[in-house]
Design an enzyme around this catalytic site. Structure first.
Site, PDB file in Angstrom:
ATOM      1  N   ASP A   7       0.820  -1.173   0.051  1.00  0.00           N
ATOM      2  CA  ASP A   7       0.090  -0.061   0.288  1.00  0.00           C
ATOM      3  C   ASP A   7       0.970   1.200   0.078  1.00  0.00           C
ATOM      4  OD1 ASP A   7      -1.944   1.709   0.212  1.00  0.00           O
ATOM      5  OD2 ASP A   7      -2.283   1.406   2.336  1.00  0.00           O
ATOM      6  N   TYR A  12       2.517   9.341   0.843  1.00  0.00           N
ATOM      7  CA  TYR A  12       3.441   8.625   1.981  1.00  0.00           C
ATOM      8  C   TYR A  12       4.860   8.883   1.665  1.00  0.00           C
ATOM      9  CZ  TYR A  12      -1.025   6.023   2.701  1.00  0.00           C
ATOM     10  OH  TYR A  12      -2.241   5.688   2.985  1.00  0.00           O
ATOM     11  N   LYS A  37      -1.972   5.620  -4.672  1.00  0.00           N
ATOM     12  CA  LYS A  37      -3.217   6.685  -4.593  1.00  0.00           C
ATOM     13  C   LYS A  37      -2.784   8.067  -5.095  1.00  0.00           C
ATOM     14  CE  LYS A  37      -3.876   4.320  -0.288  1.00  0.00           C
ATOM     15  NZ  LYS A  37      -2.603   3.899  -0.305  1.00  0.00           N
ATOM     16  N   HIS A  70      -6.919   9.407  -3.481  1.00  0.00           N
ATOM     17  CA  HIS A  70      -6.895   9.374  -2.076  1.00  0.00           C
ATOM     18  C   HIS A  70      -7.705  10.007  -1.097  1.00  0.00           C
ATOM     19  CE1 HIS A  70      -3.047   8.670   1.187  1.00  0.00           C
ATOM     20  NE2 HIS A  70      -3.973   8.528   1.716  1.00  0.00           N
TER      21      HIS A  70
END
Length: 96
Positions: A7, A12, A37, A70
């Site tokens: 993921d 991130y 995302k 996202h």
């Protein structure tokens, strides 16, 4: 056997590291499930196309198994602004 599902997301800031680890693992790509995302600042048609290309490059892969929006709002856009809907629709079109 190790992790087979990953993921990630541009926000991130882990895509390059995940891509490196996957490459080093020598596990066949078809045995992995990679999700990333689209970030709030990447919404809109051209921005979304550029974002997916950048994610693929950072992950060092030719495809993603799942690519999500996202967050439903655009960065620095008021929540109730019609621009959010327009950007979301343009992002979906870019990802088709």
């Amino acid at each position: 056997q190790g992790a087979r599902a990953f993921d990630t997301a541009s926000v991130y800031r882990n895509e390059a590291e995940i891509g490196f680890a996957i490459n080093e693992s020598r596990v066949p790509r078809c045995e992995l499930f990679i999700t990333s995302k689209l970030g709030p600042s990447e919404q809109g048609y051209e921005a979304a196309k550029a974002a997916i290309r950048a994610s693929l490059q950072r992950l060092n892969t030719e495809y993603l198994d799942l690519y999500l929006i996202h967050w439903p709002g655009s960065a620095k856009t008021p929540v109730h602004s019609p621009q959010n809907s327009a950007n979301r629709l343009a992002s979906w079109r870019a990802l088709e």
